[in-house]
Motif scaffolding. Sequence first.
Motif, PDB file in Angstrom:
ATOM      1  N   GLY A 168      -5.360  12.741  -4.074  1.00 54.87           N
ATOM      2  CA  GLY A 168      -4.629  11.772  -4.889  1.00 54.87           C
ATOM      3  C   GLY A 168      -3.293  12.327  -5.347  1.00 54.87           C
ATOM      4  N   GLU A 169      -3.277  13.606  -5.721  1.00 56.15           N
ATOM      5  CA  GLU A 169      -2.016  14.240  -6.121  1.00 56.15           C
ATOM      6  C   GLU A 169      -1.071  14.357  -4.931  1.00 56.15           C
ATOM      7  OE1 GLU A 169       0.855  15.914  -8.485  1.00 56.15           O
ATOM      8  OE2 GLU A 169      -0.991  14.857  -9.037  1.00 56.15           O
ATOM      9  N   ALA A 170      -1.623  14.637  -3.744  1.00 62.34           N
ATOM     10  CA  ALA A 170      -0.787  14.706  -2.538  1.00 62.34           C
ATOM     11  C   ALA A 170      -0.119  13.361  -2.273  1.00 62.34           C
ATOM     12  CB  ALA A 170      -1.638  15.131  -1.342  1.00 62.34           C
ATOM     13  N   ILE A 171      -0.866  12.270  -2.463  1.00 62.70           N
ATOM     14  CA  ILE A 171      -0.298  10.934  -2.263  1.00 62.70           C
ATOM     15  C   ILE A 171       0.789  10.661  -3.290  1.00 62.70           C
ATOM     16  CG2 ILE A 171      -0.828   8.463  -2.413  1.00 62.70           C
ATOM     17  CD1 ILE A 171      -3.502   9.068  -1.117  1.00 62.70           C
ATOM     18  N   ASN A 172       0.569  11.081  -4.533  1.00 62.66           N
ATOM     19  CA  ASN A 172       1.601  10.894  -5.556  1.00 62.66           C
ATOM     20  C   ASN A 172       2.881  11.642  -5.193  1.00 62.66           C
ATOM     21  OD1 ASN A 172      -0.083   9.287  -7.099  1.00 62.66           O
ATOM     22  ND2 ASN A 172      -0.815  10.980  -8.355  1.00 62.66           N
ATOM     23  N   LEU A 173       2.735  12.875  -4.692  1.00 67.17           N
ATOM     24  CA  LEU A 173       3.902  13.647  -4.289  1.00 67.17           C
ATOM     25  C   LEU A 173       4.612  12.997  -3.105  1.00 67.17           C
ATOM     26  CD1 LEU A 173       2.483  17.277  -4.590  1.00 67.17           C
ATOM     27  CD2 LEU A 173       4.325  16.297  -5.965  1.00 67.17           C
ATOM     28  N   MET A 174       3.832  12.513  -2.141  1.00 65.64           N
ATOM     29  CA  MET A 174       4.433  11.844  -0.981  1.00 65.64           C
ATOM     30  C   MET A 174       5.171  10.579  -1.400  1.00 65.64           C
ATOM     31  SD  MET A 174       1.658  12.166   2.090  1.00 65.64           S
ATOM     32  CE  MET A 174       1.171  13.753   2.754  1.00 65.64           C
ATOM     33  N   THR A 175       4.565   9.818  -2.316  1.00 57.50           N
ATOM     34  CA  THR A 175       5.210   8.597  -2.786  1.00 57.50           C
ATOM     35  C   THR A 175       6.523   8.918  -3.499  1.00 57.50           C
ATOM     36  OG1 THR A 175       3.029   7.581  -3.068  1.00 57.50           O
ATOM     37  CG2 THR A 175       4.894   6.500  -4.135  1.00 57.50           C
ATOM     38  N   ALA A 176       6.527  10.014  -4.261  1.00 56.42           N
ATOM     39  CA  ALA A 176       7.750  10.402  -4.963  1.00 56.42           C
ATOM     40  C   ALA A 176       8.843  10.829  -3.991  1.00 56.42           C
ATOM     41  CB  ALA A 176       7.452  11.538  -5.940  1.00 56.42           C
ATOM     42  N   VAL A 177       8.449  11.396  -2.844  1.00 60.54           N
ATOM     43  CA  VAL A 177       9.437  11.895  -1.878  1.00 60.54           C
ATOM     44  C   VAL A 177       9.791  10.836  -0.834  1.00 60.54           C
ATOM     45  CG1 VAL A 177       9.831  13.592  -0.045  1.00 60.54           C
ATOM     46  CG2 VAL A 177       8.765  14.292  -2.186  1.00 60.54           C
ATOM     47  N   TYR A 178       8.770  10.238  -0.209  1.00 61.08           N
ATOM     48  CA  TYR A 178       9.006   9.328   0.899  1.00 61.08           C
ATOM     49  C   TYR A 178       9.145   7.869   0.473  1.00 61.08           C
ATOM     50  CZ  TYR A 178       6.856  13.305   3.381  1.00 61.08           C
ATOM     51  OH  TYR A 178       6.542  14.543   3.852  1.00 61.08           O
ATOM     52  N   GLY A 179       8.653   7.523  -0.706  1.00 61.62           N
ATOM     53  CA  GLY A 179       8.448   6.113  -0.995  1.00 61.62           C
ATOM     54  C   GLY A 179       7.060   5.715  -0.510  1.00 61.62           C
ATOM     55  N   VAL A 180       6.832   4.425  -0.434  1.00 65.93           N
ATOM     56  CA  VAL A 180       5.487   3.944  -0.077  1.00 65.93           C
ATOM     57  C   VAL A 180       5.191   4.131   1.404  1.00 65.93           C
ATOM     58  CG1 VAL A 180       4.012   1.896   0.002  1.00 65.93           C
ATOM     59  CG2 VAL A 180       5.456   2.308  -1.970  1.00 65.93           C
ATOM     60  N   MET A 181       6.215   3.986   2.264  1.00 66.71           N
ATOM     61  CA  MET A 181       5.981   3.939   3.703  1.00 66.71           C
ATOM     62  C   MET A 181       6.372   5.258   4.369  1.00 66.71           C
ATOM     63  SD  MET A 181       4.828   0.878   4.209  1.00 66.71           S
ATOM     64  CE  MET A 181       5.054   0.576   5.955  1.00 66.71           C
ATOM     65  N   HIS A 182       5.388   5.916   4.970  1.00 67.76           N
ATOM     66  CA  HIS A 182       5.660   7.135   5.743  1.00 67.76           C
ATOM     67  C   HIS A 182       4.480   7.377   6.682  1.00 67.76           C
ATOM     68  CE1 HIS A 182       6.260  11.435   6.696  1.00 67.76           C
ATOM     69  NE2 HIS A 182       7.526  11.142   6.517  1.00 67.76           N
ATOM     70  N   PRO A 183       4.722   7.881   7.909  1.00 63.85           N
ATOM     71  CA  PRO A 183       3.621   8.084   8.865  1.00 63.85           C
ATOM     72  C   PRO A 183       2.529   9.033   8.389  1.00 63.85           C
ATOM     73  CG  PRO A 183       5.743   8.160  10.001  1.00 63.85           C
ATOM     74  CD  PRO A 183       6.048   8.097   8.532  1.00 63.85           C
ATOM     75  N   ASP A 184       2.825   9.921   7.420  1.00 64.85           N
ATOM     76  CA  ASP A 184       1.793  10.825   6.918  1.00 64.85           C
ATOM     77  C   ASP A 184       0.873  10.170   5.891  1.00 64.85           C
ATOM     78  OD1 ASP A 184       2.796  12.810   8.481  1.00 64.85           O
ATOM     79  OD2 ASP A 184       3.903  13.830   6.887  1.00 64.85           O
ATOM     80  N   MET A 185       1.289   9.046   5.345  1.00 66.52           N
ATOM     81  CA  MET A 185       0.505   8.407   4.285  1.00 66.52           C
ATOM     82  C   MET A 185      -0.842   7.859   4.759  1.00 66.52           C
ATOM     83  SD  MET A 185       2.095   8.491   1.277  1.00 66.52           S
ATOM     84  CE  MET A 185       1.810   7.023   0.308  1.00 66.52           C
ATOM     85  N   PRO A 186      -0.934   7.225   5.942  1.00 59.67           N
ATOM     86  CA  PRO A 186      -2.250   6.688   6.345  1.00 59.67           C
ATOM     87  C   PRO A 186      -3.347   7.733   6.388  1.00 59.67           C
ATOM     88  CG  PRO A 186      -0.524   5.762   7.733  1.00 59.67           C
ATOM     89  CD  PRO A 186       0.127   6.810   6.883  1.00 59.67           C
ATOM     90  N   GLN A 187      -3.021   8.928   6.864  1.00 56.25           N
ATOM     91  CA  GLN A 187      -4.047   9.983   6.925  1.00 56.25           C
ATOM     92  C   GLN A 187      -4.550  10.330   5.531  1.00 56.25           C
ATOM     93  OE1 GLN A 187      -2.621  13.710   8.452  1.00 56.25           O
ATOM     94  NE2 GLN A 187      -4.673  14.546   8.771  1.00 56.25           N
ATOM     95  N   CYS A 188      -3.633  10.437   4.565  1.00 55.60           N
ATOM     96  CA  CYS A 188      -4.043  10.764   3.196  1.00 55.60           C
ATOM     97  C   CYS A 188      -4.860   9.634   2.586  1.00 55.60           C
ATOM     98  CB  CYS A 188      -2.816  11.046   2.341  1.00 55.60           C
ATOM     99  SG  CYS A 188      -1.988  12.591   2.729  1.00 55.60           S
ATOM    100  N   LEU A 189      -4.413   8.391   2.796  1.00 55.17           N
ATOM    101  CA  LEU A 189      -5.132   7.251   2.234  1.00 55.17           C
ATOM    102  C   LEU A 189      -6.517   7.109   2.860  1.00 55.17           C
ATOM    103  CD1 LEU A 189      -2.221   4.664   2.000  1.00 55.17           C
ATOM    104  CD2 LEU A 189      -3.536   5.570   0.088  1.00 55.17           C
ATOM    105  N   ARG A 190      -6.621   7.421   4.166  1.00 52.88           N
ATOM    106  CA  ARG A 190      -7.933   7.365   4.820  1.00 52.88           C
ATOM    107  C   ARG A 190      -8.880   8.383   4.204  1.00 52.88           C
ATOM    108  NH1 ARG A 190      -7.821   9.942  10.262  1.00 52.88           N
ATOM    109  NH2 ARG A 190      -6.056   8.548  10.562  1.00 52.88           N
TER     110      ARG A 190
END
Length: 1250
Positions: free
Chosen positions: A971-993
């Motif tokens: 969950g913290e990794a997703i928060n960091l990704m959202t802060a850097v990439y925004g909502v849409m990024h190819p790495d996000m689906p793997q984390c959300l899965r």
Amino acid sequence: MASGSEMKAEIDAPVTNGKGVDVNEDENIDSGHSSINTPDTVEDKPVDKLVKVTIQPSCGEAFDLHLSDNELVQELYQTLLDREATCHRTCFSLYLNGTAVDNYSEVRAVPGFVDGCTLNVVDEPYTIRDARLHLRQVRELLKFGLVQDQHEPPCSNEAQSYLTTINLQPDEKKEPKPSDILPPDYILPGCKERSLAHLVVPQPKELIALKDIALSPFNPPPGPRKLRGDVLYIDLTTVENRVYHVTCCTRGFYVNNSQDGKFDPTTSNSNRTVYQSVIELLQNVSSGFKKVYPQILKRRQDKSLVERLPTSYPVSTWVANPLRPDGYSSDSLRAVELTEPFRVGFEDHMPGLLRDWNEELQTTFEMPRKSVSDRAIRDRSYFKIHADYVNAASRGVQSILDGNILAINPGEDKKTHMFIWNNIFFSLGFDVRDHYKELGGDAAAFAATSTDLQGVRAFSTLEDPKLNTLGMAIFDYRGYRVTAQSIIPGILEREQEQSVVYGSIDFGKTVVSDEKYHGLLEEAAQQLKMLPHTVLSEKDGVEQEMKLYTSYEAKGIVGNDGRKYVLDLLRSMPPDVHYLDDARVSETAKQLGYPRTFPHKLSALRRELVDLFCESRLVMFIQLTAKKIRDVIAEAKEKNDEELIKKAAEAESELSLVFMAISEEKEIETKNELVQGAIRNACAAVNSIYEDRFVIKFNPDCFSANVKHAPFENLERQRQVVVDAAEFLLTNQIPELIQNFKDCIVQPIDGDNLADVMHSKGINIRYLGEIGKRIEDSNLFARPLVLSDIVARSAKHIIRKINVETLADQLSASTSHILNCLFSVVTDPSPVATNATKKSNKKNGKKKSTGVWSTLTTASLWKSICEEASYYYGYPIDAESLDKFTEQHDIQKTALFRRICRIMGVQLVARDYQLDTIGKKSAIFTEDDIINFFPIIKHHQPYTADAKKMFIRGQHAMSVGASREAYECIGEAINLMTAVYGVMHPDMPQCLRALARLSHVLGETADALNHQHKATVMSERLIGLDTGNTILEYINLAHFAFGALLIPGSLRPLYRARYLMNLVFGEKHPVMAQIDANIGTILFTIQEFDTALKYLQSSDSISKAIGEPRKLKTGLISNLIARTHAARGDFRAALVAEKETFHIYSEVYGPNHQRVKESGEYLRTLTQQAVTFQKKMLNVDNNTNINELFQIQPPPVSALFEILNIINGIMIIGIPGLANLAALEKLQNGAVEESKATDVAAQLDNETLD
């Protein structure tokens, strides 16, 4: 883009019917696993304050907003543009306590900003820039009512999702129809239909609120009207076919008195109101607009952020709906924007300016990164600019090959043309001025761009890089390879000899070096395993020793901005000796036919292989050294030599310090003779660079004939390390990959997945032929995938050369002809080309060039592909045609067709091409089937290292069973990704899965479904509608939907996944067996036994055909097959299936396991029930109820759900969160099987059971 607070809410909100709703988040409790749960840099973690602010818009009611105080004020603007009530107003400022707020400052930096304050929205006077931005916003809003624009380029930031058309949430007021539950015919096992028509996203009904917005030909306003406030004149064509001439003045928009051909900008007498926005004006003058616009807004609001936000990088799709003349919509603004090649995409935002890409990239690259907050700000800035750069370069490449941009050297040969557009330098991938003549010519020039990009990626991953690299992206488009690079300040003003202060510009004859670069490159060389080496450089007849930390090809240039750049990094990794003529290779490699002739001499090993090889050698060194000391200790004890025992004990304790120093890449001296001897022996065994200490590093120039090394360089040892690394690939990595295929540990679905898997193990794509030869006689599921990829890539090499020689107006005809040569039987040259030549000759007496493509036939093209496969990949194809080859190796033509189109960048009409008709002589493809070409983009993708580390920590926590800690980390990794990439990024689906799976394990069903829904939408939009990743996302989504008792909602994603698997691969794949097992189990749950049996038997047969070793899953499926047969009354088949289950369980668990006992008990029950059933059937009369004959109860839903958990790889102990299954179990146990009475009676009437 929404503000950070809204984006986080969007990510965290659960899904109901695919939409987000607000929920209260459960508190995450730290269980004390600090090693897993606590970040290493916890003291650096920023403390952000959540504040509440009230915003008072200029229209509508005030609303409250919660946001972090480190957000920019600019994000509040975007929040207002996203809200339904305020989205149509664009020209405004925010005021706090009567003072305008700076857009680009952080919230906490605004004077007077406190928790609970009120920001007022104040409308500002319009300028031409504001007016054009306002019209752009109006167009974007009205686009939500239209279908996909056929004028949009095939490579853009807009992508669609098919999942949004699937309703996961059932209508409680209606009973599900059979069509909602049972699969369509093209999804059934064994069906041969492979139509592409189902692949594209169904388009909703168009909502047209306005016919056209155009800039009036009366623009610009004359001087007197400017002085009265006129800014712009606009023509609006409404759905009532009325044209309104509108004036945009500083105060807003009003209807003027102009008419066709007559200019009168004064206010209309019938409507004298000045409106703040065009939307408000249209709502008052057009009843049709007023009716439709609210429906468009509703459609917009129904889309979640992940559905409507643009993607960061350009995306494309290889199929599209056919172009319809009536589908073309008039859009005057679009006509202007897309037909002006000088437009770079942001003129409306920054009129008259060009972005200095190099300065922006380097400035953000150099931002501080000491703390987590510093790194987050730096990563966000760098990622945003890099994404903008790639988008801009993509537009430039398409304009260049369309001929719309003039070369900076127009008088030279076309292949040597270079371009500068939007401050980006473009070059074509050809050998300019014979630079690569000795290395392979054009083939080497083509490969050099890829290896250079690999070097840029390697340098960008350094922990603390001190050197600057260029912004770089590679585009393969219409057969051309175009490289886009940022421009070093001053590089175009100086000669190359004056610019280079490190490296060589004459192929190694003269080498220059600089002490300043040595200090910068030393750490980089250490991390990239490059061996510093000394070469001889001749200057004025005198040889000088020059120390290099990289290859001589790397060039150091000091720009006018004072920065130190390093470029031409194509030799950053060691060479692959297996593809160098006359190079030294190992004996094992010689037996396999290496070294091989190759098109170029720039083949290099991958960085992944270098890291894996060094790690393997380190482990071997430690083992050999420790074994030597242990042998000495054993020998001393055997001889009872006290002095030797004491020395050996001292050596053993000292050895641990040596190992620690080596692992940390530090030098350490030891005076213990035993340790020294052990180290020498181990160094000799692992072929270390030095005799007395462990060093495995690579000299990238050790096999280069162009550079002369200093006499004291031990080239033999340096070359041996490179030879060993190449041998390691053949003897370790490739066998390990094949074993993983056999064990189904890795399950690539398409060519992209296969490439990712190979690269992760350090295997280059050129070794596809080696893998193909080792598995061509096996029944591995990967065999058709590997062999079809060899054919597809060989075809790409052939077609790419043809496309370069093809004129732009013949691309459609040439592409359709080439595809016909591949997938049908073409014995004569192209009739289209022949007719075109005849017509041209008759018309102007000149012969029209038709290119090489027109002479191709099926036989000649297949011969070329076979030759290329043998020459490039070393794989001999002995089949006489593609039909024979696909039949011999179980390759599905549709999958091969898809692969070729995707890697060639060809977009086609989505229809049923019926490719599986063998020997079809009629043309399958026509020119109308070819819609467009799209560029294949390769670039360095910046990532946030903190998020990656946190995600890896979460994965480790998952592996040890710490689910709550894993949930917090990911969950913290997703928060960091959202802060850097925004909502849409190819790495996000793997984390959300991963987060969805953890939510499922923790019993949070709604959260699991929510996260997985978002992961699936992102995967479709960012990675592709039909990729392997998307298929896996659909399977997970179905699993969590079933857990939420959304039965139709769980079946539809599975049907979609099965359709995609049929297109992408075919049926004989472990993922297809998993899909069929899921479908069969769910259909069994709802008592659709006949259809369930088809899928369960299909899953079983696929698993056996590919030799899947996972016996537990096979046993579970066999048990379900037995229960399905029993439920249908076929007890003979049920007994056969359950006997197989018993045998599998006995083999896996042994005779005393609970599963074996349960299977044996079920066998006895089946036998007893079969006899009872037969007796009752013999005494059947008209009053007998057939349903009373079935006394075997199906397993409870919780047990079936446990089976799905095992099938899908989600092992849960004591399955939590299953209380909601009680209702379905009760319904299942009380259900009456009405449909089987007569069928079963007829089947078993005259049978005798054994």
